[in-house]
Scaffold this motif. Structure first.
Motif, PDB file in Angstrom:
ATOM      1  N   GLN A   1      26.660  53.990  21.526  1.00 36.47           N
ATOM      2  CA  GLN A   1      25.419  53.277  21.766  1.00 36.47           C
ATOM      3  C   GLN A   1      25.709  51.807  22.085  1.00 36.47           C
ATOM      4  O   GLN A   1      26.721  51.255  21.642  1.00 36.47           O
ATOM      5  N   PHE A   2      24.786  51.221  22.842  1.00 40.04           N
ATOM      6  CA  PHE A   2      24.723  49.782  23.027  1.00 40.04           C
ATOM      7  C   PHE A   2      23.422  49.309  22.387  1.00 40.04           C
ATOM      8  O   PHE A   2      22.361  49.884  22.650  1.00 40.04           O
ATOM      9  N   VAL A   3      23.466  48.275  21.568  1.00 39.08           N
ATOM     10  CA  VAL A   3      22.253  47.661  21.036  1.00 39.08           C
ATOM     11  C   VAL A   3      22.339  46.167  21.314  1.00 39.08           C
ATOM     12  O   VAL A   3      23.316  45.509  20.961  1.00 39.08           O
ATOM     13  N   PHE A   4      21.309  45.627  21.951  1.00 36.28           N
ATOM     14  CA  PHE A   4      21.366  44.234  22.393  1.00 36.28           C
ATOM     15  C   PHE A   4      19.981  43.754  22.784  1.00 36.28           C
ATOM     16  O   PHE A   4      19.040  44.537  22.923  1.00 36.28           O
ATOM     17  N   ASP A   5      19.868  42.442  22.959  1.00 35.32           N
ATOM     18  CA  ASP A   5      18.636  41.856  23.470  1.00 35.32           C
ATOM     19  C   ASP A   5      18.875  41.343  24.876  1.00 35.32           C
ATOM     20  O   ASP A   5      20.001  41.008  25.260  1.00 35.32           O
ATOM     21  N   ALA A   6      17.800  41.305  25.661  1.00 39.69           N
ATOM     22  CA  ALA A   6      17.899  40.827  27.040  1.00 39.69           C
ATOM     23  C   ALA A   6      16.605  40.120  27.418  1.00 39.69           C
ATOM     24  O   ALA A   6      15.535  40.439  26.896  1.00 39.69           O
ATOM     25  N   PHE A   7      16.720  39.182  28.332  1.00 39.86           N
ATOM     26  CA  PHE A   7      15.549  38.511  28.888  1.00 39.86           C
ATOM     27  C   PHE A   7      15.151  39.206  30.185  1.00 39.86           C
ATOM     28  O   PHE A   7      16.004  39.719  30.917  1.00 39.86           O
ATOM     29  N   SER A   8      13.865  39.169  30.496  1.00 40.54           N
ATOM     30  CA  SER A   8      13.405  39.625  31.795  1.00 40.54           C
ATOM     31  C   SER A   8      13.789  38.590  32.854  1.00 40.54           C
ATOM     32  O   SER A   8      14.221  37.478  32.537  1.00 40.54           O
ATOM     33  N   ARG A   9      13.599  38.941  34.115  1.00 39.49           N
ATOM     34  CA  ARG A   9      13.892  37.980  35.180  1.00 39.49           C
ATOM     35  C   ARG A   9      12.980  36.760  35.069  1.00 39.49           C
ATOM     36  O   ARG A   9      13.403  35.635  35.327  1.00 39.49           O
TER      37      ARG A   9
ATOM     38  N   ASN B   1      13.584  26.327  27.570  1.00 38.38           N
ATOM     39  CA  ASN B   1      14.307  26.784  26.384  1.00 38.38           C
ATOM     40  C   ASN B   1      15.148  25.612  25.875  1.00 38.38           C
ATOM     41  O   ASN B   1      16.168  25.265  26.452  1.00 38.38           O
ATOM     42  N   LYS B   2      14.680  25.005  24.797  1.00 37.05           N
ATOM     43  CA  LYS B   2      15.291  23.767  24.310  1.00 37.05           C
ATOM     44  C   LYS B   2      16.753  23.957  23.931  1.00 37.05           C
ATOM     45  O   LYS B   2      17.603  23.111  24.244  1.00 37.05           O
ATOM     46  N   VAL B   3      17.069  25.053  23.257  1.00 35.59           N
ATOM     47  CA  VAL B   3      18.453  25.290  22.828  1.00 35.59           C
ATOM     48  C   VAL B   3      19.374  25.398  24.037  1.00 35.59           C
ATOM     49  O   VAL B   3      20.477  24.825  24.062  1.00 35.59           O
ATOM     50  N   VAL B   4      18.945  26.128  25.055  1.00 38.28           N
ATOM     51  CA  VAL B   4      19.748  26.290  26.276  1.00 38.28           C
ATOM     52  C   VAL B   4      19.939  24.950  26.972  1.00 38.28           C
ATOM     53  O   VAL B   4      21.046  24.620  27.422  1.00 38.28           O
ATOM     54  N   GLN B   5      18.871  24.165  27.061  1.00 42.58           N
ATOM     55  CA  GLN B   5      18.957  22.888  27.760  1.00 42.58           C
ATOM     56  C   GLN B   5      19.858  21.897  27.030  1.00 42.58           C
ATOM     57  O   GLN B   5      20.666  21.211  27.654  1.00 42.58           O
ATOM     58  N   VAL B   6      19.719  21.813  25.719  1.00 40.42           N
ATOM     59  CA  VAL B   6      20.551  20.893  24.943  1.00 40.42           C
ATOM     60  C   VAL B   6      22.029  21.246  25.079  1.00 40.42           C
ATOM     61  O   VAL B   6      22.900  20.373  25.174  1.00 40.42           O
ATOM     62  N   ALA B   7      22.334  22.558  25.091  1.00 39.72           N
ATOM     63  CA  ALA B   7      23.728  23.003  25.195  1.00 39.72           C
ATOM     64  C   ALA B   7      24.292  22.823  26.597  1.00 39.72           C
ATOM     65  O   ALA B   7      25.514  22.873  26.786  1.00 39.72           O
ATOM     66  N   GLY B   8      23.423  22.625  27.577  1.00 41.66           N
ATOM     67  CA  GLY B   8      23.890  22.552  28.951  1.00 41.66           C
ATOM     68  C   GLY B   8      24.302  23.908  29.482  1.00 41.66           C
ATOM     69  O   GLY B   8      25.154  24.011  30.375  1.00 41.66           O
ATOM     70  N   ALA B   9      23.698  24.960  28.934  1.00 39.01           N
ATOM     71  CA  ALA B   9      24.039  26.325  29.327  1.00 39.01           C
ATOM     72  C   ALA B   9      23.150  26.779  30.487  1.00 39.01           C
ATOM     73  O   ALA B   9      22.136  26.152  30.800  1.00 39.01           O
ATOM     74  N   THR B  10      23.535  27.893  31.102  1.00 36.12           N
ATOM     75  CA  THR B  10      22.769  28.479  32.192  1.00 36.12           C
ATOM     76  C   THR B  10      22.609  29.973  31.949  1.00 36.12           C
ATOM     77  O   THR B  10      23.578  30.658  31.622  1.00 36.12           O
ATOM     78  N   LEU B  11      21.392  30.467  32.093  1.00 37.48           N
ATOM     79  CA  LEU B  11      21.123  31.893  31.977  1.00 37.48           C
ATOM     80  C   LEU B  11      21.179  32.537  33.359  1.00 37.48           C
ATOM     81  O   LEU B  11      20.760  31.938  34.343  1.00 37.48           O
ATOM     82  N   HIS B  12      21.676  33.780  33.419  1.00 40.57           N
ATOM     83  CA  HIS B  12      21.883  34.442  34.706  1.00 40.57           C
ATOM     84  C   HIS B  12      21.208  35.809  34.813  1.00 40.57           C
ATOM     85  O   HIS B  12      20.417  36.030  35.723  1.00 40.57           O
ATOM     86  N   TRP B  13      21.542  36.712  33.911  1.00 44.90           N
ATOM     87  CA  TRP B  13      21.198  38.124  34.084  1.00 44.90           C
ATOM     88  C   TRP B  13      19.858  38.441  33.432  1.00 44.90           C
ATOM     89  O   TRP B  13      19.695  38.313  32.222  1.00 44.90           O
ATOM     90  N   GLY B  14      18.894  38.860  34.235  1.00 43.30           N
ATOM     91  CA  GLY B  14      17.609  39.291  33.729  1.00 43.30           C
ATOM     92  C   GLY B  14      17.429  40.785  33.931  1.00 43.30           C
ATOM     93  O   GLY B  14      17.836  41.344  34.955  1.00 43.30           O
ATOM     94  N   VAL B  15      16.825  41.441  32.962  1.00 45.52           N
ATOM     95  CA  VAL B  15      16.601  42.893  32.996  1.00 45.52           C
ATOM     96  C   VAL B  15      15.112  43.144  32.808  1.00 45.52           C
ATOM     97  O   VAL B  15      14.526  42.699  31.824  1.00 45.52           O
ATOM     98  N   ASP B  16      14.507  43.887  33.733  1.00 44.43           N
ATOM     99  CA  ASP B  16      13.067  44.122  33.653  1.00 44.43           C
ATOM    100  C   ASP B  16      12.685  45.454  33.028  1.00 44.43           C
ATOM    101  O   ASP B  16      11.557  45.621  32.579  1.00 44.43           O
ATOM    102  N   ASP B  17      13.592  46.438  33.023  1.00 47.02           N
ATOM    103  CA  ASP B  17      13.271  47.710  32.371  1.00 47.02           C
ATOM    104  C   ASP B  17      14.536  48.518  32.129  1.00 47.02           C
ATOM    105  O   ASP B  17      15.608  48.212  32.653  1.00 47.02           O
ATOM    106  N   GLY B  18      14.383  49.565  31.317  1.00 46.33           N
ATOM    107  CA  GLY B  18      15.521  50.387  30.942  1.00 46.33           C
ATOM    108  C   GLY B  18      16.137  51.148  32.093  1.00 46.33           C
ATOM    109  O   GLY B  18      17.330  51.472  32.064  1.00 46.33           O
ATOM    110  N   ALA B  19      15.333  51.461  33.126  1.00 51.04           N
ATOM    111  CA  ALA B  19      15.858  52.213  34.263  1.00 51.04           C
ATOM    112  C   ALA B  19      16.979  51.445  34.962  1.00 51.04           C
ATOM    113  O   ALA B  19      17.942  52.051  35.451  1.00 51.04           O
TER     114      ALA B  19
END
Length: 272
Positions: A183-191, A200-218
């Motif tokens: 099994q895989f168990v994880f969290d994901a953001f939508s596009r 997203n304050k935490v992301v901005q303060v860290a200087g990070a960048t988000l890339h992969w968005g998932v809209d559904d299980g299919a």
């Protein structure tokens, strides 16, 4: 004698300090939800300005609930697979292996960048059946160090959104190809959630960048043959919000009614 570890992290790695801080704040609260006392001990040993991570003290609630939800899914898998391998990917400074406390038949591997693993080794004690692997999760080489003779549980909290889509899909395929079942168990953001990273304050303060968005299980099922999405649960629908104050419950109730918000952050459970 207690030590103070100086930490200098940037980008996605720096966000692990925010979630560690959230778990520590929960542990020292009068009514902890996760009660991760090891996180509290770790924060006291790290020389860092946790107040500058972008995480507000009230955010400890969601940090604790989200971690506890994946802990519960981990325990469920291990209850039916007492001899299994756990891959905790992008583990950061999460003390999940100690919270879950797996039985003697479980081999548990925490995987993260070398500087993160070195810090973990200074903060947390060794335990039987537990190993760390110092590597980027996207490097194919590390997986060859893991025996493939047991069912596998892959746990990833706050990781997928920092991977590029091609990297994430390749990682899932390598694991599916290597292990007999799991099994895989994880969290994901939508596009849309990815597009809203600027707030997203935490992301901005860290200087990070988000890339992969998932809209559904299919989308996830299409990554590899035999991969099935058995659960797709909004982060606003996990258990525990009913224990919170009226104001917080009202906000969650509104989010549950709005499809865009409800689908913005989702916990997935995949089987193969």
């Amino acid at each position: 004698m207690a030590f103070m570890a100086k930490v200098h992290l940037t980008g996605a790695q720096a966000t692990m300090l925010a979630t560690l801080y959230g778990r520590a704040l929960d542990a020292e609260s009068s009514h902890p939800l996760l009660n991760d006392t090891m996180a509290l001990d770790a924060v006291r040993k790290i020389d860092a300005d946790f107040g500058a991570t972008g995480l507000h003290r009230s955010d400890r609630i969601t940090v604790a609930l989200r971690a506890g939800h994946l802990d519960a899914w981990t325990r469920e898998f291990l209850a039916t697979h007492p001899e299994a391998t756990v891959l905790h990917l992008g583990c950061g400074l999460d003390s999940r292996v100690y919270r879950v406390d797996p039985g003697p038949g479980v081999r548990w591997f925490d995987v993260d960048y070398p500087d993160v693993i070195e810090l973990r080794r200074r903060l947390y004690p060794p335990r039987d059946g537990y190993e760390t692997i110092a590597s980027s999760v996207t490097d194919p080489a590390w997986l060859t160090r893991v025996p493939a003779d047991r069912p596998v549980l892959v746990v990833a909290e706050g990781l997928t959104m920092y991977l590029r889509e091609d990297e994430g899909r390749a990682l899932v395929r390598r694991i599916v190809d290597r292990f007999p079942a799991g099994q895989f168990v994880f969290d994901a953001f939508s596009r849309r959630g990815i597009r809203m990273q600027r707030i997203n304050k935490v992301v901005q303060v860290a200087g990070a960048t988000l890339h992969w968005g998932v809209d559904d299980g299919a989308e996830l099922e299409a990554i590899a043959p035999g991969l099935r999405c058995v659960t797709a649960l909004s982060a606003f629908s996990i258990e525990g919000y009913e224990k919170l104050g009226l104001g917080y419950r009202a906000l969650v109730g509104v989010a549950r009614l709005l499809p865009v918000m409800r689908r913005m952050s989702v916990f997935y459970r995949l089987e193969f």
